[in-house]
Design a protein around this motif. Sequence first.
Motif, PDB file in Angstrom:
ATOM      1  N   LYS A   1       0.828  -1.199   0.000  1.00  0.00           N
ATOM      2  CA  LYS A   1       0.000   0.000   0.000  1.00  0.00           C
ATOM      3  C   LYS A   1       0.867   1.256   0.000  1.00  0.00           C
ATOM      4  CE  LYS A   1      -3.982   1.978   2.480  1.00  0.00           C
ATOM      5  NZ  LYS A   1      -3.412   3.269   2.908  1.00  0.00           N
TER       6      LYS A   1
ATOM      7  N   THR B   1      -3.476   3.596  -6.648  1.00  0.00           N
ATOM      8  CA  THR B   1      -4.372   2.908  -5.724  1.00  0.00           C
ATOM      9  C   THR B   1      -4.306   1.392  -5.896  1.00  0.00           C
ATOM     10  OG1 THR B   1      -6.195   3.120  -7.318  1.00  0.00           O
ATOM     11  CG2 THR B   1      -5.962   4.859  -5.651  1.00  0.00           C
ATOM     12  N   ARG B   2      -3.701   0.928  -6.982  1.00  0.00           N
ATOM     13  CA  ARG B   2      -3.544  -0.505  -7.217  1.00  0.00           C
ATOM     14  C   ARG B   2      -2.388  -0.713  -8.184  1.00  0.00           C
ATOM     15  NH1 ARG B   2      -5.256  -2.416 -12.114  1.00  0.00           N
ATOM     16  NH2 ARG B   2      -6.511  -1.021 -13.416  1.00  0.00           N
TER      17      ARG B   2
END
Length: 457
Positions: free
Chosen positions: A273, A282-283
């Motif tokens: 993260k 975010t990914r």
Amino acid sequence: MTLDAVLARIDETLPQSIDRLMELLRIPSISTDPAYRADCARAADWLVKDLESLGFSARAAATPGHPMVVGHGGEGGRHILFYGHYDVQPVDPLDLWDRDPFDPEVQDTPKGRVIRARGSSDDKGQLMTFVEACRAWKSVHGALPGKLTIFLEGEEESGSPSLIPFMRDNAAELTAELALICDTSMVSPGVPSIAGQLRGMLKEEFTLHGPRIDLHSGHYGGPALNPLREIARIIASFHDETGRVAVEGFYDGVHEVPEALKRQWETCGFDEKDYLESVGFTRAHGEAGYSTLEQQWARPTLEINGLWGGYQGAGSKTVIPSEAHCKITCRLVGDMDAADLRRKLRAHVEARLPQDARITWDGHLDGAPAAVMDTSRPEFEAARQALSDEWQREAVIVGMGGSIPIAGYFKEILGMDAMLIGFANDDDAIHSPNEKYDVESFHRGIRSWARILARIA
């Protein structure tokens, strides 16, 4: 007790060790800029004198580029070579630095004390951890901790043009039983790491040619072949919708990560993260079905590094450009063959050329295979235990997404394995403004090398 005395000496003399590093950091040894040629030579001479003060027989060996520093010292049953580089990256843009990049300073930050300067982490601070460990050992025992060769390069940041010829010409002198490399980072702050594999590299650049000259988009818009449109179509064909590279044969020589190693990576302290959020993601956006660490360390990639053509000035210019350009790099893993992949990549592009278009390739770009270390050697486990003892945290065998060609050259040219251990952190801003090296990394790095040498020298 002998190791304890060395560790105590390292702790007692840390201020002097930092002072010596600061002195080296003040030398602007930027290898890629001819204006700093004399400074690179000055850095090499500084290192020679420092090694001689420890009892090494050392010299700055001339090359067509910058000098190679080679030192020999100590004696023992096992011969170990240590590699680092004393050259640094350019400092531009200078206005983004908070201080003169070659006026080093120890600063207090919310995360701890840091040494702020160009080269503090990459690689002067790192190479001096090993030198300072040798200094402490010599101070306590009156001798170096075994038979050592120190090999310090001055062109790593500018493509190492003199490295391969020098290694070939001096193979007998440089060959040892094991090479140690300190130009890497820890997988997470406080988690000591040994690199077990490095990705290789293939570089490509091509130009797609269309009309003879730039065309008026009103006179020729419609019937004309637009090189930018065609190059975009070709680039879009490199990957499928899952992120997998669609070039035929691209994955030849790629191996899956063994389950035992995959489990170790899952518990190595990597914060996915934080890794993604630190750059605004975010990914992960890589190849589907693989973890972020697998994508970074163990899977090959094909990336578009540059794409341009046509008018790029202010306002609008209604042209259909005559050319479009693309720069590509591929990161290689396992047994992928760079030359074979180059043929496959070019075939993929050329098979998709429309009529009236042609391709020219830059024929001067290099490629290097991935490097996979023999982690079954007993020295790896000995080093892992030594690191675990120092950092009070289980050391891990990790992969690396980047490429350090010297590891492969040691194997290819000198026939010896390499072990890569570094103490940098991902937020050290290497190659960027305000580069830093944590004082803890420097201090514990010195202690770590003393522990490792006690086990393997």
